[in-house]
Motif scaffolding. Structure first.
Motif, PDB file in Angstrom:
ATOM      1  N   MET A   6      23.740  85.799  34.417  1.00 21.50           N
ATOM      2  CA  MET A   6      22.387  85.523  34.053  1.00 21.50           C
ATOM      3  C   MET A   6      21.399  86.065  35.000  1.00 21.50           C
ATOM      4  O   MET A   6      20.062  86.585  34.886  1.00 21.50           O
ATOM      5  N   GLY A   7      21.767  86.171  36.274  1.00 22.09           N
ATOM      6  CA  GLY A   7      21.022  86.572  37.370  1.00 22.09           C
ATOM      7  C   GLY A   7      20.748  88.042  37.164  1.00 22.09           C
ATOM      8  O   GLY A   7      19.838  88.811  37.897  1.00 22.09           O
ATOM      9  N   ASN A   8      21.538  88.975  36.442  1.00 25.42           N
ATOM     10  CA  ASN A   8      21.377  90.288  36.315  1.00 25.42           C
ATOM     11  C   ASN A   8      20.462  90.480  35.553  1.00 25.42           C
ATOM     12  O   ASN A   8      19.970  91.998  35.237  1.00 25.42           O
ATOM     13  N   ASN A   9      19.470  89.980  34.779  1.00 24.40           N
ATOM     14  CA  ASN A   9      18.487  90.182  33.979  1.00 24.40           C
ATOM     15  C   ASN A   9      17.227  90.667  34.854  1.00 24.40           C
ATOM     16  O   ASN A   9      16.779  89.594  35.569  1.00 24.40           O
ATOM     17  N   ILE A  51      27.513  84.683  40.876  1.00 25.01           N
ATOM     18  CA  ILE A  51      28.113  83.413  40.806  1.00 25.01           C
ATOM     19  C   ILE A  51      27.626  82.537  39.423  1.00 25.01           C
ATOM     20  O   ILE A  51      26.677  82.392  39.387  1.00 25.01           O
ATOM     21  N   PRO A  52      28.311  82.676  38.439  1.00 25.23           N
ATOM     22  CA  PRO A  52      28.045  82.159  37.267  1.00 25.23           C
ATOM     23  C   PRO A  52      27.756  80.578  37.428  1.00 25.23           C
ATOM     24  O   PRO A  52      28.360  80.050  38.234  1.00 25.23           O
ATOM     25  N   TYR A  53      27.011  80.086  36.720  1.00 25.78           N
ATOM     26  CA  TYR A  53      26.411  78.432  36.780  1.00 25.78           C
ATOM     27  C   TYR A  53      27.690  77.893  36.686  1.00 25.78           C
ATOM     28  O   TYR A  53      27.897  76.851  37.411  1.00 25.78           O
ATOM     29  N   GLU A  54      28.631  78.099  35.770  1.00 27.88           N
ATOM     30  CA  GLU A  54      29.704  77.284  35.714  1.00 27.88           C
ATOM     31  C   GLU A  54      30.548  77.121  36.900  1.00 27.88           C
ATOM     32  O   GLU A  54      31.219  76.195  37.405  1.00 27.88           O
ATOM     33  N   LYS A  55      30.822  78.375  37.496  1.00 27.02           N
ATOM     34  CA  LYS A  55      31.567  78.602  38.758  1.00 27.02           C
ATOM     35  C   LYS A  55      30.906  77.864  39.783  1.00 27.02           C
ATOM     36  O   LYS A  55      31.591  77.240  40.569  1.00 27.02           O
ATOM     37  N   ALA A  56      29.529  77.587  39.767  1.00 24.95           N
ATOM     38  CA  ALA A  56      28.735  76.817  40.965  1.00 24.95           C
ATOM     39  C   ALA A  56      29.074  75.395  40.648  1.00 24.95           C
ATOM     40  O   ALA A  56      29.245  74.932  41.706  1.00 24.95           O
ATOM     41  N   LEU A  57      29.217  75.154  39.614  1.00 24.91           N
ATOM     42  CA  LEU A  57      29.507  73.672  39.428  1.00 24.91           C
ATOM     43  C   LEU A  57      30.856  73.286  39.751  1.00 24.91           C
ATOM     44  O   LEU A  57      31.248  72.471  40.567  1.00 24.91           O
ATOM     45  N   ASN A 107      19.723  81.728  39.582  1.00 18.52           N
ATOM     46  CA  ASN A 107      19.755  83.385  39.632  1.00 18.52           C
ATOM     47  C   ASN A 107      21.081  83.838  39.867  1.00 18.52           C
ATOM     48  O   ASN A 107      21.189  84.963  40.493  1.00 18.52           O
ATOM     49  N   GLY A 108      22.078  83.021  40.318  1.00 23.35           N
ATOM     50  CA  GLY A 108      23.507  83.720  40.348  1.00 23.35           C
ATOM     51  C   GLY A 108      23.634  83.981  41.966  1.00 23.35           C
ATOM     52  O   GLY A 108      24.915  84.692  42.147  1.00 23.35           O
ATOM     53  N   ARG A 109      22.891  83.451  42.743  1.00 21.72           N
ATOM     54  CA  ARG A 109      23.124  83.579  44.254  1.00 21.72           C
ATOM     55  C   ARG A 109      23.866  82.454  44.808  1.00 21.72           C
ATOM     56  O   ARG A 109      23.862  81.429  44.259  1.00 21.72           O
ATOM     57  N   LEU A 110      24.557  82.652  45.982  1.00 20.99           N
ATOM     58  CA  LEU A 110      25.177  81.513  46.613  1.00 20.99           C
ATOM     59  C   LEU A 110      24.008  80.579  47.242  1.00 20.99           C
ATOM     60  O   LEU A 110      24.149  79.226  46.978  1.00 20.99           O
ATOM     61  N   LYS A 111      22.944  81.044  47.471  1.00 22.58           N
ATOM     62  CA  LYS A 111      21.691  80.369  47.812  1.00 22.58           C
ATOM     63  C   LYS A 111      21.482  79.348  46.676  1.00 22.58           C
ATOM     64  O   LYS A 111      20.842  78.198  46.847  1.00 22.58           O
ATOM     65  N   ASP A 112      21.528  79.667  45.293  1.00 18.26           N
ATOM     66  CA  ASP A 112      21.242  78.872  44.262  1.00 18.26           C
ATOM     67  C   ASP A 112      22.381  77.644  44.276  1.00 18.26           C
ATOM     68  O   ASP A 112      22.049  76.795  43.343  1.00 18.26           O
ATOM     69  N   VAL A 113      23.587  78.136  44.374  1.00 20.93           N
ATOM     70  CA  VAL A 113      24.289  77.162  44.336  1.00 20.93           C
ATOM     71  C   VAL A 113      24.083  75.974  45.354  1.00 20.93           C
ATOM     72  O   VAL A 113      24.188  74.479  44.897  1.00 20.93           O
ATOM     73  N   PHE A 114      23.271  76.175  46.339  1.00 20.59           N
ATOM     74  CA  PHE A 114      23.055  75.303  47.592  1.00 20.59           C
ATOM     75  C   PHE A 114      21.843  74.491  46.939  1.00 20.59           C
ATOM     76  O   PHE A 114      21.798  73.324  47.068  1.00 20.59           O
ATOM     77  N   THR A 115      20.928  75.226  46.201  1.00 16.49           N
ATOM     78  CA  THR A 115      19.665  74.418  45.408  1.00 16.49           C
ATOM     79  C   THR A 115      20.427  73.483  44.394  1.00 16.49           C
ATOM     80  O   THR A 115      19.640  72.374  44.252  1.00 16.49           O
TER      81      THR A 115
END
Length: 600
Positions: A1-4, A319-325, A381-389
């Protein structure tokens, strides 16, 4: 999704990635019905006026009816606000949000007699009511609070006037939100691949983390050029926001606006001042990190737009959202099975609104009402920072989930002072999990840098914001007007103090004050820094203290607002009235810098 590269319309996002807000109102006609009903309830609440001292039963009925009114009012406001946040351009939800503000002002006016009238009854009599009626005893801490703050409660007539003005005093926040989320545009730039990309709130940090310096510089310049064009409007808005804080404090007989802001949580001014003092004493650590950053980036000059880019190249793989989870679940195993089960249920049942869309409110938050599921707004937006968010906001929502199950409505919220601990403990556990599982020195350097950046952006940066807020409020209290020139000049000096001599201070950075939403909720941001310090200590306890530490922490999550924040944190095992947690956090920061330096 972050590549849009182009921001999507909300209708283009799959339903599974949207929160299930319809669980609050499956038909918006019910929202209108509740709005009419709750106003009638508030109007009839005035029947209790003059009767609060009659008996324990009457007082209990008044407390319970007041809770019922605010439960419905909260639902009305939260729904309208979240619907507006989905797309700030939709006039229907702007209107609903405005209507909910007006409704709350009317309810506040109708219920405003309660506190001053209760305080007209002798404390001895009220205490007697508490002993007499067991059902009333759940309000003991509320009564304690009311009598603690008695000197700052006005007459019934004065409280009613203030309540009616609340809609106006919140206007500056709404004005800023409209400028910042609906009106302001930052234009487009070419990304690393030469593709045109729109600069948005949601993408800004990602662009600032780019390995391409041109991208960082252009994003930085586009962002602040837009605020520069609005600087006089934004300065006027912030000036009047600050004046509102000060006038309110004076009306309530506080020595200063900061003491007024801290009084609600019963936080000593020393906690705020100690934070700034300890961080200021440790600024040489920040200067040392800045030197390392300049060296690792191999730059002759380090600019402010170079402060976010990672020092170690990592794969650009999204990092896809599902991977983040999955990453989040692994990191939070130390929290125990019950915590994980509740969290997994939240992810599966519509707590989270995941992706950015046109008009959506920037940033992230956890919201909801006492009788709703917790809701999380993201701009993933698919970044590691977003995983922390995600893990941060889930910490807030889990705090709400536990509290609402184990506390009555009256204690069902959280002070920001404690809420930021619940979110930041999660972040800290993720960071330690990633560091422990780093596969080689390059990955370890990347994670160390990320960890250091969390300290920089939370403990140091939020303390800098806290110092700025104290500065602006003191200036207005002394008769100063917060012009765009004054704000930019003073912010620029403060920024230079925090980052030291090894940074080139591009003039754009002086405008950063103009884009910080939290400045419209005065003396709020220091709690991020204190929360981060407390979380650093608690995450270590959870990892090393065994089942007892885990149970103590869950007890804290269940406690809501049933006591003062400092007392609640003691349940978990940390005392924020002392300087030790902040000093310990600074020791951790120094250790991280040592580890990074040893690897370069």
């Amino acid at each position: 999704m972050g590549n849009n590269k182009k921001t999507r319309q909300r209708s283009e996002i799959a339903q599974e990635y949207k929160w299930k807000i319809e669980a609050m109102y499956d038909d918006e006609a019910k929202w209108d019905e509740d709005s009419v009903m709750v106003l009638k309830m508030a109007e009839s609440f005035t029947d209790f006026s003059g009767k609060l001292g009659e008996s324990a039963d009457v007082l209990l009925s008044a407390f319970e009816k007041r809770d019922e009114i605010w439960l419905v009012a909260e639902r009305i406001f939260v729904y309208a606000r979240m619907k507006r946040d989905e797309d700030n351009r939709i006039s229907r939800y702007q209107a609903m949000c405005d209507k909910s503000h007006a409704l709350i002002a009317k309810i506040s006016a109708n219920t405003s007699f309660f506190t001053p009238e209760l305080l007209e009854v002798s404390e001895e009599k009220i205490r007697g009511f508490l002993r007499e009626n067991k059902s009333l005893q759940k309000y003991t801490f509320v009564v304690d609070e009311l009598f603690r703050l008695k000197d700052h409660v006005l007459t019934k007539q004065e409280e009613n006037i203030l309540a009616q003005f609340s809609e106006l005093t919140s206007a500056t926040n709404d004005i800023f939100s409209m400028i910042n989320n609906a009106d302001i545009k930052f234009g487009t730039i070419l990304d690393e691949d030469g593709d045109e990309v729109e600069v948005t709130h949601g993408r800004y940090i990602g662009l600032m983390e780019s390995s391409d310096r041109r991208v960082r510089k252009e994003a930085f310049e586009h962002m602040y050029a837009a605020y520069e064009k609005q600087k006089n409007t934004l300065a006027t808005t912030y000036n009047y926001n600050t004046k509102s804080d000060i006038v309110t404090a004076r009306i309530r007989k506080y020595e200063s606006s900061i003491k007024c802001a801290l009084a609600g949580d019963n936080i000593p001014l020393s906690v705020y001042d100690n934070l700034i003092d300890i961080v200021n004493k440790n600024l040489p650590l920040m200067y040392r990190y800045v030197e390392i950053r300049k060296k690792m980036l191999n730059l002759d000059e380090l600019h402010m737009y170079d402060m976010y880019t990672p020092l170690v190249e990592m794969p650009k793989e999204e990092i896809p959202y599902e991977k983040a989870l999955e990453m989040i679940r692994e990191a939070l195993i130390p929290m125990g099975e019950d915590y994980l089960e509740r969290m997994n249920n939240g992810f599966a049942s519509g707590w989270v609104d995941v992706y950015e869309n046109e008009g959506k409110t920037s940033g992230a938050y956890s919201f909801g009402t006492y009788d709703s599921m917790p809701y999380i707004l993201l701009n993933y937006n698919g970044r590691l920072k977003d995983v922390f968010t995600v893990i941060h906001e889930m910490g807030h929502s889990m705090h709400s989930n536990y509290t609402r199950e184990f506390q009555p409505f009256v204690y069902g919220g959280h002070s920001i002072f404690t809420a930021e601990v619940a979110s930041t403990v999660n972040e800290s556990l993720l960071m330690k999990h990633l560091l422990k599982n780093a596969q080689n020195d390059e990955v370890k350097k990347y994670i160390l840098n990320l960890y250091i950046e969390e300290f920089r952006t939370t403990l140091f940066r939020q303390t800098m914001f806290a110092e700025f807020e104290k500065m602006t409020h003191e200036a207005v209290e002394q008769g100063e007007v917060l012009t765009a020139e004054w704000l930019s000049e003073e912010y620029g000096k403060l920024n230079q103090k925090y980052f030291g001599e090894n940074v080139v201070y591009d003039p754009e950075i002086k405008m950063e004050w103009a884009r910080i939403p939290h400045f419209y909720n005065a003396f709020y941001v220091y709690k991020y820094a204190t929360g981060y310090s407390a979380a650093a200590a608690l995450s270590e306890l959870i990892l090393t203290g065994g089942e007892k530490a885990q149970e103590d922490y869950i007890t804290f999550l269940k406690s809501g607002e049933s006591d003062y924040p400092i007392n609640l944190l003691k349940l978990a095992g940390v005392d924020m009235s002392e300087t030790a947690p902040i000093e310990k956090a600074m020791e951790t920061f120094a250790s991280l810098i040592d580890q990074l330096e040893a690897l370069i």
